[in-house]
Enzyme design. Structure first.
Site, PDB file in Angstrom:
ATOM      1  N   CYS A  35       0.807  -1.225   0.000  1.00 12.74           N
ATOM      2  CA  CYS A  35       0.000   0.000   0.000  1.00 12.74           C
ATOM      3  C   CYS A  35       0.837   1.270   0.000  1.00 12.74           C
ATOM      4  O   CYS A  35       0.292   2.362  -0.103  1.00 12.74           O
ATOM      5  CB  CYS A  35      -0.909   0.015   1.224  1.00 12.74           C
ATOM      6  SG  CYS A  35       0.049  -0.028   2.749  1.00 12.74           S
ATOM      7  N   ASP A  37       2.435   2.499   2.492  1.00 15.86           N
ATOM      8  CA  ASP A  37       2.455   3.159   3.803  1.00 15.86           C
ATOM      9  C   ASP A  37       3.782   2.929   4.512  1.00 15.86           C
ATOM     10  O   ASP A  37       4.530   2.023   4.162  1.00 15.86           O
ATOM     11  CB  ASP A  37       1.311   2.649   4.669  1.00 15.86           C
ATOM     12  CG  ASP A  37      -0.035   3.109   4.133  1.00 15.86           C
ATOM     13  OD1 ASP A  37      -0.053   4.103   3.402  1.00 15.86           O
ATOM     14  OD2 ASP A  37      -1.037   2.470   4.449  1.00 15.86           O
ATOM     15  N   CYS A  60      -2.735   3.276   7.385  1.00 18.69           N
ATOM     16  CA  CYS A  60      -4.179   3.214   7.574  1.00 18.69           C
ATOM     17  C   CYS A  60      -4.524   3.027   9.057  1.00 18.69           C
ATOM     18  O   CYS A  60      -3.643   2.898   9.900  1.00 18.69           O
ATOM     19  CB  CYS A  60      -4.730   2.039   6.777  1.00 18.69           C
ATOM     20  SG  CYS A  60      -4.179   0.469   7.445  1.00 18.69           S
ATOM     21  N   CYS A 104      -1.093  -5.098   6.912  1.00 22.52           N
ATOM     22  CA  CYS A 104      -0.777  -3.910   7.719  1.00 22.52           C
ATOM     23  C   CYS A 104      -0.012  -4.302   8.983  1.00 22.52           C
ATOM     24  O   CYS A 104       0.778  -3.518   9.507  1.00 22.52           O
ATOM     25  CB  CYS A 104      -2.046  -3.172   8.104  1.00 22.52           C
ATOM     26  SG  CYS A 104      -3.200  -2.952   6.740  1.00 22.52           S
TER      27      CYS A 104
HETATM   28  S1  FES Z   1      -3.360  -0.223   4.159  1.00 23.89           S
HETATM   29 FE1  FES Z   1      -1.314   0.422   4.367  1.00 23.89          FE
HETATM   30  S2  FES Z   1      -0.746  -0.186   6.314  1.00 23.89           S
HETATM   31 FE2  FES Z   1      -2.782  -0.751   6.159  1.00 23.89          FE
END
Ligand code: FES
Length: 131
Positions: A35, A37, A60, A104
């Site tokens: 993602c 992140d 997220c 995640c």
């Molecule tokens: S969607 Fe990226 S860490 Fe959860």
């Protein structure tokens, strides 16, 4: 809207140990390729134990809950004990995560492990239990 456990919601709305230690003994940063992140863990170590741990997360809601839980699990543990915290354990402690959010949980434990490894490298300590 995925179904989150009460524990996930609790850590999401009231995250523990959020922030950054200004003079950390170890820093660990990981990005999630799924993602994009990111998560950053900073730790303070005293007498072989994690005395303090803080994190910043650009992720997220599940990632926030995961890092909050990881920080609580790691605090007070020895370095060896904290290295044994797995992504699966974190998800279990949170009462489970929806399937599409399991990735995640990788962020939290991985970033913590990296911060510990960073500390060990700086202090020339070898992990006892291999990898
Ligand atoms: S969607 Fe990226 S860490 Fe959860």
């Amino acid at each position: 809207m995925p179904q989150y456990s009460d524990k996930v919601m609790d850590h999401f709305t009231n995250p523990r140990n959020i922030g950054e230690i200004t003079d950390p003994d170890g820093v660990g940063e990981v990005g999630n390729p799924v993602c994009g992140d990111m998560m950053k863990f900073t730790i303070k170590v005293k007498d072989g134990r994690i005395e303090d741990v803080k994190y910043l997360t650009f992720g997220c809601g599940a990632a926030i809950s995961v890092s909050s839980m990881v920080s609580e699990m790691a605090k007070g543990k020895t370095l060896e004990e904290a290295l044994k915290i797995t992504n699966k354990q974190v998800a279990e402690e949170l009462g489970g995560l929806p399937g599409n959010k399991m990735h995640c949980s990788n962020l939290g434990a991985d970033a913590l492990h990296k911060a510990i490894e960073d500390y060990m490298e700086k202090n020339k300590i070898k992990a006892e239990s291999g990898s």
